[in-house]
Design an enzyme around this catalytic site. Structure first.
Site, PDB file in Angstrom:
ATOM      1  N   ASN A   1      -7.579  15.412   2.331  1.00  0.00           N
ATOM      2  CA  ASN A   1      -6.282  15.042   2.890  1.00  0.00           C
ATOM      3  C   ASN A   1      -5.873  16.089   3.918  1.00  0.00           C
ATOM      4  OD1 ASN A   1      -4.110  13.478   3.494  1.00  0.00           O
ATOM      5  ND2 ASN A   1      -2.811  14.302   1.875  1.00  0.00           N
TER       6      ASN A   1
ATOM      7  N   SER B   1      -5.311   4.629   2.093  1.00  0.00           N
ATOM      8  CA  SER B   1      -5.917   5.520   3.083  1.00  0.00           C
ATOM      9  C   SER B   1      -5.925   4.871   4.458  1.00  0.00           C
ATOM     10  CB  SER B   1      -7.356   5.812   2.655  1.00  0.00           C
ATOM     11  OG  SER B   1      -8.027   6.546   3.652  1.00  0.00           O
ATOM     12  N   SER B   2      -6.065   5.696   5.482  1.00  0.00           N
ATOM     13  CA  SER B   2      -6.265   5.184   6.838  1.00  0.00           C
ATOM     14  C   SER B   2      -7.705   5.363   7.290  1.00  0.00           C
ATOM     15  CB  SER B   2      -5.348   5.923   7.814  1.00  0.00           C
ATOM     16  OG  SER B   2      -4.007   5.742   7.457  1.00  0.00           O
TER      17      SER B   2
ATOM     18  N   GLY C   1      -7.757  12.184  11.308  1.00  0.00           N
ATOM     19  CA  GLY C   1      -6.508  12.100  12.072  1.00  0.00           C
ATOM     20  C   GLY C   1      -5.374  11.432  11.334  1.00  0.00           C
ATOM     21  N   GLY C   2      -5.453  11.345  10.003  1.00  0.00           N
ATOM     22  CA  GLY C   2      -4.342  10.759   9.251  1.00  0.00           C
ATOM     23  C   GLY C   2      -4.041   9.351   9.743  1.00  0.00           C
TER      24      GLY C   2
ATOM     25  N   THR D   1      -9.912  15.652   6.771  1.00  0.00           N
ATOM     26  CA  THR D   1     -10.763  14.523   6.947  1.00  0.00           C
ATOM     27  C   THR D   1     -11.812  14.821   8.006  1.00  0.00           C
ATOM     28  OG1 THR D   1      -8.818  13.236   6.526  1.00  0.00           O
ATOM     29  CG2 THR D   1     -10.684  12.072   7.546  1.00  0.00           C
TER      30      THR D   1
HETATM   31  O1  DON Z   1      -6.909   8.948   3.640  1.00  0.00           O
HETATM   32  C1  DON Z   1      -6.117   9.181   4.545  1.00  0.00           C
HETATM   33  O2  DON Z   1      -5.667   8.322   5.281  1.00  0.00           O
HETATM   34  C2  DON Z   1      -5.690  10.632   4.792  1.00  0.00           C
HETATM   35  N1  DON Z   1      -5.808  11.369   3.570  1.00  0.00           N
HETATM   36  C3  DON Z   1      -6.519  11.194   5.900  1.00  0.00           C
HETATM   37  C4  DON Z   1      -6.151  12.606   6.258  1.00  0.00           C
HETATM   38  C5  DON Z   1      -6.689  13.064   7.556  1.00  0.00           C
HETATM   39  O3  DON Z   1      -7.261  12.323   8.299  1.00  0.00           O
HETATM   40  C6  DON Z   1      -6.445  14.493   7.892  1.00  0.00           C
HETATM   41  N2  DON Z   1      -7.162  14.885   9.059  1.00  0.00           N
HETATM   42  N3  DON Z   1      -6.844  14.972  10.124  1.00  0.00           N
END
Ligand code: DON
Length: 579
Positions: free
Chosen positions: A411, A462-463, A483-484, A391
Site C-alpha cells: 500500500n 484495490s486499484s 500510483g494508488g 505498489t
Molecule cells: O491496491 C491499491 O489500490 C493500493 N493499495 C495501491 C497503492 C499504490 O499504488 C501505492 N503506490 N504508489
C-alpha cells in the site's frame, strides 16, 4: 433498466466537505527526484523481456528466462527480488494481483493474492468514540495490517504455471538480502523521505537507517540478513515457512504488539483465489485485466467503452478536446467505483453492467463536448439488475508467448513501516484501502460505502490493474503501474497512447499523464502537459492542478519486429531488459 440500489448522497456530501487527505509524500511512486521530462527509447529483444522498477530484479528475471524458465518462473523470481531491492513496494508482507497468459492453452488467469482482513475485523475498527475515522489506525498501527498474500500467490503461480522450484526462484533474492545491495539514488532518497513513519518502529530503523540513525548514502551496502533467513524458510518449507512456524509467530507477535488483531489462524487460513479476468473490446483489440477485488480492470474497460464512442485518434494526443473527454469519462467511472466496487466474495459487483457497451453509450450521451460537468452533478450510474456473480508493477514475456502482468504492494511506501521483529519483513497497511466510513477518503482520496466496508476475511478494494491487451488472440501489450487511485487512469493512457495514437511503447510511457477521480473535482495533470492545452481545458470549466509525476509503468509490446519494452522514465533505477 431499473436501478437496484439508490445512490447514497451521504458519500458525496461527506467527501465534498473534506479536503483531499492524501499527502503526496505518502506515495511510493511520487518519491522520485526525476521529473517526467526524461526521454527514453524502447528496448528491443528477440526472445523474452522483463520490465520492472528495479534493475537488479529485472536482471534476475532475465537470467531465469535464459536458464530456460518460463515467464511465470521469471515473474516469481522478480517478485522475491523486489522484496529485497525495492523494499518500499516489492514485498513478502503485502499482496497483489498477477495475470498469467499461457500461450499453449490460450488462456489467461487472474491470480488474486490480495491481503485479507483479519477474521476479527469489524466495520468500525478505524473509528473513534465519536464515530470519526482515525487515519493512524488504518495506516501506522497493527490494525492497518492485512493478512499478507504474496508468498501464497507466488507459490501457487509457480506450482501451477511455472517449471522451477521455490528454492531456485528465491535463490537470487536470498543472496542479495544476505550479501547486501548497493544503495541506489532512488533507494537512498526514498528511505530518507519516509524516515518519520519508518523510524517510529525500532525494528525497522535498525535495518533501514544506520546505527547512529543517519541515512544510507548512495553506494552504501544495505544488508538484510533477517529477510534472507525468512526467504530461506520459504525456499525450504514452501508456504508453511511463512504462514506457519517461526515466521508466522513472529509476524503475529509484531502485529499484536502494534495493537492489531491478526491471529495465527488468519495466517494459516489465507487463501489465494484464481479468478476469471475481466475482458473488453477496444477498437479491435481484446483488453484482459484484473477483476474485483480490483476496481482497475472493470473501470479501464468501462472507460474504454465510453471513449470508443469518440474519434480519439482524430481529436489528437493530449489535446484539450481529448483530455476533456477522458476526464469526463474518468469522473463517471470513479463515481461508480465509490458505489459498486468491493470484494466480490462479499458483495455482488455488477461487473457485466459496468462493462457493457449499452452502459457506456449512456455515459457518452451525458458528456458535453465543450463544457465540464461538475462532479457534484455526477452520480454513480443506475445499472441494470445485478448479475449473480507503493505498489510496483512488472511485466514479463518469454519466448513461448507466455506473459505475466503483475502488480503488488504494501500500500503506502514501506506499508505501515513496521518490520516484524526478527523477520526483516515489512508489513503492509492495506486495511486503509477499505472505506473506514462512507464518504471519508482513504490515503488516495478515494471514497466508498458499504461495498468496501471493513469486514473479517474480506479483501479491501484495490486499484491495481495488471493488464494484457491481446491482438489476434496473442499478447500484444503487457502493462500496469503503481500510483494508488491513479493506477487505473495511467494504465488506460498507456493503452490509448498505443492503440489510438500509434505511439511506440517508450513514447506511450513518457507522454504527459492526466487524471480525474470524480472526487476531488479536479483534473490533475503532469507538468509536461503544455500550457496552451491547460488554458483550453480551463476554458471548458476544468479545475486543472499541475502536480507531481503519476505512475511508474513497466510495459512490453510484442510485435512482428520483435519484443519492445519500456520502463517509465519517471523513476531512476527501473529497467526493461531483454535477451
Ligand atoms: O491496491 C491499491 O489500490 C493500493 N493499495 C495501491 C497503492 C499504490 O499504488 C501505492 N503506490 N504508489
Amino acid at each position: 433498466m431499473r436501478p437496484t440500489r439508490p445512490f447514497r448522497p451521504l458519500i458525496l456530501a461527506i467527501a465534498m466537505a473534506l479536503p483531499l487527505l492524501s499527502s503526496p509524500s505518502l506515495l511510493a511512486e511520487e518519491s522520485s527526484i526525476f521529473s517526467q521530462m526524461a526521454t527514453a527509447q524502447p528496448v528491443w529483444a528477440k526472445h523474452g523481456m522483463v520490465a520492472s522498477q528495479e534493475t537488479l530484479a529485472s536482471r534476475t528475471g532475465v537470467e531465469i528466462l535464459k536458464q530456460g524458465g518460463n515467464a511465470v518462473d521469471a515473474a516469481v523470481a522478480v517478485a522475491f527480488s523486489l522484496a529485497v531491492t525495492l523494499p518500499r513496494a516489492g514485498n513478502i508482507g503485502g499482496g497483489g494481483f498477477m495475470l498469467v497468459h499461457i500461450a499453449k492453452e490460450n488462456k489467461t488467469i487472474a491470480i488474486d493474492y490480495r491481503e485479507m482482513a483479519p477474521s476479527k475485523a469489524k466495520k468500525d475498527i478505524f473509528l473513534d468514540e465519536n464515530g470519526d475515522a482515525v487515519e493512524k489506525l488504518s495506516r501506522e498501527h497493527g490494525l492497518a495490517v492485512g493478512v499478507p498474500g504474496t508468498v501464497m500467490g507466488m507459490s501457487l503461480a509457480l506450482e501451477k504455471y511455472g517449471t522451477m522450484t521455490l528454492a531456485q526462484v528465491t535463490a537470487p533474492a536470498i543472496k542479495m538480502a544476505q550479501e547486501g545491495i548497493s544503495v541506489t539514488p532512488d533507494l537512498a532518497q526514498s528511505l530518507a523521505g519516509l524516515k518519520r513513519r519508518m523510524s517510529q518502529w525500532p525494528t525497522t530503523a535498525a535495518i533501514f537507517y544506520k546505527a547512529d540513525g543517519s541515512d544510507f548514502q548512495v553506494d552504501d551496502i544495505l544488508k538484510q540478513p533477517e529477510l534472507a533467513h525468512s526467504l530461506s524458510l520459504i525456499a525450504e518449507k514452501g508456504t508453511k515457512g511463512f504462514y506457519e512456524g517461526e515466521t508466522a509467530t513472529k509476524l503475529i507477535n509484531a502485529v499484536k504488539d502494534a495493537g492489531g488483531i491478526m491471529t495465527l489462524d488468519d495466517l494459516k487460513n489465507y487463501k489465494v483465489v484464481e479468478r476469471e479476468p475481466v475482458r473488453g473490446e477496444y477498437r479491435g483489440y481484446e483488453v484482459v485485466s484484473m477483476p474485483p477485488p480490483s476496481s482497475g480492470g472493470v473501470h479501464i474497460i468501462e472507460m474504454l467503452n465510453v471513449l470508443q464512442q469518440f474519434p480519439i485518434d482524430k481529436l489528437g494526443h493530449n489535446t484539450a478536446q481529448t483530455i476533456h473527454l477522458m476526464a469526463e469519462t474518468m469522473k463517471h467511472a470513479y463515481s461508480d467505483r465509490s458505489e459498486y466496487l468491493g470484494d466480490p466474495d462479499f458483495y455482488k459487483v455488477p461487473v457485466k453492467a459496468l462493462t457493457s457497451k449499452d452502459y457506456a453509450q449512456k455515459i457518452a450521451s451525458q458528456i458535453a463536448m465543450n463544457k465540464t460537468t461538475p462532479s457534484a452533478e455526477i452520480k454513480p450510474g443506475k445499472l441494470a439488475p445485478y448479475e449473480s456473480d507503493q505498489t510496483t508493477h512488472f511485466s514479463v514475456v518469454d519466448k513461448w508467448g507466455n506473459a505475466v502482468s503483475n502488480t503488488y504492494t504494501l500500500n503506502f511506501s514501506y506499508g505501515s513501516g513496521l518490520v516484524a521483529k526478527g523477520t526483516g519483513i515489512l508489513l503492509n497497511n492495506e486495511m486503509d484501502d477499505f472505506s473506514a466510513k462512507p464518504g471519508v477518503p482513504n490515503g488516495y482520496g478515494l471514497v466508498g460505502g458499504d461495498a468496501n466496508a471493513v469486514e473479517g476475511n474480506k479483501r479491501p478494494l484495490s486499484s491495481m490493474s495488471p493488464t494484457i491487451v491481446m491482438k489476434d488472440g496473442k499478447p500484444f501489450l503487457v502493462t500496469g503501474s503503481p500510483g494508488g487511485s491513479r493506477i487505473i487512469t495511467t494504465t488506460l493512457q498507456i493503452i490509448m497512447n498505443v492503440i489510438d495514437h500509434g505511439l511506440n511503447i517508450a513514447e506511450a510511457s513518457n507522454a504527459a499523464r492526466v487524471h480525474h477521480q470524480w472526487l476531488p473535482d479536479e483534473l490533475r495533470v503532469e507538468s509536461s502537459l503544455n500550457r496552451d492545452t491547460i488554458s483550453l481545458l480551463e476554458a471548458k470549466g476544468h479545475k486543472v492542478k499541475v502536480q507531481s509525476a503519476m505512475g511508474s509503468t513497466q510495459s512490453i509490446m510484442v510485435t512482428e519486429q520483435g519484443i519492445f519494452g519500456a520502463s517509465d522514465p519517471r523513476h531512476s533505477g527501473s529497467e526493461a531488459i531483454g535477451y
